[in-house]
Design a protein around this motif. Structure first.
Motif, short mmCIF file in Angstrom:
data_model
loop_
_atom_site.label_atom_id
_atom_site.label_comp_id
_atom_site.label_asym_id
_atom_site.label_seq_id
_atom_site.Cartn_x
_atom_site.Cartn_y
_atom_site.Cartn_z
N GLU A 95 171.62 99.11 84.18
CA GLU A 95 171.20 97.73 84.27
C GLU A 95 169.69 97.59 84.21
O GLU A 95 169.16 96.69 83.53
N GLU A 96 168.98 98.46 84.89
CA GLU A 96 167.51 98.41 84.87
C GLU A 96 166.98 98.68 83.46
O GLU A 96 166.03 98.03 83.00
N THR A 97 167.58 99.62 82.78
CA THR A 97 167.14 99.93 81.42
C THR A 97 167.39 98.75 80.48
O THR A 97 166.53 98.39 79.66
N LEU A 98 168.55 98.11 80.59
CA LEU A 98 168.86 96.97 79.72
C LEU A 98 167.96 95.78 80.03
O LEU A 98 167.60 95.02 79.12
N ASN A 99 167.60 95.59 81.29
CA ASN A 99 166.68 94.51 81.64
C ASN A 99 165.30 94.73 81.02
O ASN A 99 164.67 93.77 80.54
N LYS A 100 164.83 95.97 81.02
CA LYS A 100 163.54 96.27 80.40
C LYS A 100 163.60 96.04 78.89
O LYS A 100 162.65 95.52 78.29
N ILE A 101 164.71 96.43 78.29
CA ILE A 101 164.86 96.23 76.84
C ILE A 101 164.86 94.74 76.51
O ILE A 101 164.19 94.30 75.54
N ARG A 102 165.57 93.94 77.29
CA ARG A 102 165.61 92.50 77.03
C ARG A 102 164.23 91.87 77.22
O ARG A 102 163.85 90.95 76.47
N GLU A 103 163.50 92.35 78.19
CA GLU A 103 162.16 91.82 78.42
C GLU A 103 161.23 92.08 77.25
O GLU A 103 160.43 91.22 76.86
N ILE A 104 161.32 93.25 76.67
CA ILE A 104 160.45 93.60 75.54
C ILE A 104 160.86 92.82 74.29
O ILE A 104 160.01 92.27 73.57
N LEU A 105 162.17 92.75 74.01
CA LEU A 105 162.63 92.11 72.78
C LEU A 105 162.50 90.59 72.84
O LEU A 105 162.42 89.95 71.79
N SER A 106 162.51 90.01 74.02
CA SER A 106 162.43 88.56 74.13
C SER A 106 161.01 88.03 73.96
O SER A 106 160.83 86.81 73.78
N ASP A 107 160.03 88.91 73.99
CA ASP A 107 158.64 88.50 73.84
C ASP A 107 158.09 89.09 72.55
O ASP A 107 157.88 90.31 72.44
N ASP A 108 157.85 88.25 71.54
CA ASP A 108 157.36 88.74 70.26
C ASP A 108 155.88 89.10 70.30
O ASP A 108 155.33 89.55 69.29
N LYS A 109 155.24 88.90 71.45
CA LYS A 109 153.84 89.29 71.58
C LYS A 109 153.68 90.78 71.88
O LYS A 109 152.56 91.30 71.81
N HIS A 110 154.76 91.43 72.23
CA HIS A 110 154.69 92.86 72.43
C HIS A 110 154.42 93.55 71.09
O HIS A 110 154.73 93.01 70.01
N PHE A 137 178.63 95.11 79.06
CA PHE A 137 179.05 93.94 78.31
C PHE A 137 178.43 92.67 78.89
O PHE A 137 178.17 91.72 78.15
N GLN A 138 178.20 92.65 80.20
CA GLN A 138 177.53 91.50 80.78
C GLN A 138 176.09 91.38 80.29
O GLN A 138 175.63 90.29 79.95
N HIS A 139 175.41 92.49 80.25
CA HIS A 139 174.03 92.47 79.78
C HIS A 139 173.96 92.30 78.26
O HIS A 139 172.94 91.83 77.75
N LEU A 140 175.01 92.71 77.57
CA LEU A 140 175.02 92.54 76.12
C LEU A 140 175.04 91.06 75.75
O LEU A 140 174.40 90.66 74.75
N ARG A 141 175.73 90.24 76.54
CA ARG A 141 175.72 88.80 76.28
C ARG A 141 174.32 88.23 76.46
O ARG A 141 173.92 87.30 75.74
N LEU A 142 173.57 88.80 77.37
CA LEU A 142 172.20 88.33 77.59
C LEU A 142 171.25 88.79 76.50
O LEU A 142 170.15 88.23 76.35
N LEU A 143 171.65 89.79 75.73
CA LEU A 143 170.80 90.31 74.66
C LEU A 143 170.98 89.56 73.34
O LEU A 143 170.30 89.88 72.36
N ASP A 144 171.89 88.58 73.28
CA ASP A 144 172.13 87.87 72.01
C ASP A 144 170.87 87.20 71.49
O ASP A 144 170.53 87.32 70.31
N GLY A 145 170.18 86.50 72.35
CA GLY A 145 168.95 85.83 71.92
C GLY A 145 167.86 86.79 71.52
O GLY A 145 167.13 86.55 70.54
N ALA A 146 167.76 87.91 72.22
CA ALA A 146 166.74 88.91 71.88
C ALA A 146 167.03 89.56 70.54
O ALA A 146 166.11 89.82 69.74
N LEU A 147 168.30 89.81 70.24
CA LEU A 147 168.66 90.40 68.95
C LEU A 147 168.41 89.42 67.81
O LEU A 147 167.95 89.80 66.73
#
Length: 431
Positions: A95-110, A137-147
């Motif tokens: 979960e911690e790893t997926l949260n970090k991934i979502r944080e990076i992908l959600s910000d295009d300034k990275h 699968f719960q975190h995957l739903r949260l990654l839709d916008g980042a993808l």
């Protein structure tokens, strides 16, 4: 005197050129008397170009179907596992790893390199078995916008990694990736007309993987709606995707959208672009395999010119069985009419031929006033004479004549023989 000075200057120039070791840099004396030299193909050191340089032979991506920079499904499969290896020790760590991934992908300034590595990290987690954890699968739903944001990126490398990651998710998860596939497919279609080959081909390859592995009926309207796009490349690819869908999916997954499929294929057959029409004709074969009744109705609703084009394509592809039953019977009868006539009477025994003629004549004579049809084994002149004198022989019943009235091999008509018996004069000619 002038000649002597010029000679010494030339000698000095040649000496300077031979002794110079400063990278072909001319001396001050030589540059003062520089003579324009003819242009050569280039420096001898740089004349041997590298294989990937401009002007030299193209290798690698240039040999692919899409041109330079294009990628295909084989490249995707190799990239699925060409990622750094990781280990998952607990659900909390995942979960911690997926949260970090979502944080990076959600910000295009990275930095784009960090975003590309974050997408690779998702594939590393899949290889490590992240799909076995419920929290994934719960975190995957949260990654839709980042993808989706990564697939819209201006960096081709980020877009390529996003498409590869989406394709890998569809391959591993199958129908469990239904929500993510439905969210990302419209963005992937926007990549199809992109002028950058790496982006366009990456989007097409990702859509193919989703169609093959994620059979969700909600994807059908997303594909059929792009079949009427204003962009010609999008329409061509959309019918190609629709053809793949009809080949890969089961019928029960298509039943809900059968009417939409029929209407879309009909519009594709009438498309203004020739290549789009060819792709639409391919989809007809898949539609026939799933819904034969609807396919036949579609065929009968087409104009004759479009029916002919569809027949020509199906026959050239060896799919005559995909034609409607009525069209197959008509085409077979047309072929029989076009086939050269082979007479079975020519090789038969003359006595047998005579027997067949007399038997046919007796059957025809049983009907009063009926004319016998012209046959290839009856003399044309005798038949013409019989027709000319038929009106005068109405009083004579043709039933008086039997099958044995004609000699074997005779080609005299029955009506003319009736005139002989009635006392009228007629000249008959036998063959």
């Amino acid at each position: 005197m002038r000649r002597l000075i010029c000679k010494r200057i030339c000698d000095y120039k040649s000496f300077d050129d031979e002794e110079s070791v400063d990278g072909n840099r001319p001396s001050s004396a030589a540059s003062a008397f520089k003579v324009p030299a003819p242009k050569t193909s280039g420096n001898p050191v740089n004349s041997a170009r590298k294989p990937g340089s401009a002007g030299g032979p193209k290798v690698g991506g240039a040999s692919k179907e899409g041109g330079a920079g294009a990628v295909d499904e084989d490249d995707f499969i190799k990239a699925f596992t060409d990622v750094p290896s990781v280990q998952i020790y607990s659900s909390r760590e995942l979960e911690e790893t997926l949260n970090k991934i979502r944080e990076i992908l959600s910000d295009d300034k990275h930095d784009w390199d960090q975003r590309a590595n974050a997408l690779k990290k998702i594939r590393s987690l899949l290889v490590a078995g992240a799909a076995q954890y419920d929290c994934f699968f719960q975190h995957l739903r949260l990654l839709d916008g980042a993808l989706k944001l990564s697939a819209k990126d201006l960096r081709s490398q980020v877009v390529r990694e996003a498409c590869i990651t989406v394709a890998h998710l569809s391959t591993v998860l199958g129908n469990k990736f239904d929500h993510g596939a439905e969210a990302i497919v419209p963005t992937l279609f926007n990549l199809v007309p992109n002028s950058a080959k790496v982006m366009a081909t990456s989007g097409c390859a990702a859509i193919r993987f989703i169609i093959r592995h994620t059979h969700v009926p909600r994807l059908i309207p997303l594909i059929t709606s792009n079949c009427t796009s204003k962009s010609v490349p999008v329409r061509r690819r959309s019918f190609e995707f629709l053809d793949l869908l009809l080949q890969e999916w089961q019928t029960h997954s298509l039943e809900r959208h059968a009417a939409v499929l029929v209407e879309t294929i009909k519009k594709g057959i009438h498309d203004a672009d020739a290549e789009a029409r060819v792709e639409a004709r391919k989809t007809y074969m898949g539609l026939r395999n799933h819904f034969p009744g609807e396919a036949e109705t579609l065929y009968n609703s087409l104009e004759p010119s479009y029916q002919k084009s569809l027949q020509t394509y199906l026959k050239s592809s060896g799919s005559v069985a995909s034609l409607p039953q009525s069209d197959r019977s008509s085409s077979s009868s047309q072929e029989s009419l076009n086939r050269p006539f082979s007479s079975k009477w020519s090789t038969a025994n003359p006595s047998t031929v005579a027997g067949r003629v007399s038997a046919g004549s007796s059957k025809a004579s049983s009907l009063p006033g009926s004319l016998q049809r012209s046959r290839s084994d009856i003399d044309v002149n005798a038949a013409a004479g019989a027709k000319a004198h038929h009106a005068a022989g109405q009083s004579v019943r043709s039933g008086r004549l039997g099958a044995g009235a004609l000699n074997a091999g005779s080609y005299a008509s029955l009506e003319c023989e009736a005139f002989w018996r009635s006392g009228r004069t007629a000249k008959l000619y036998s063959v």
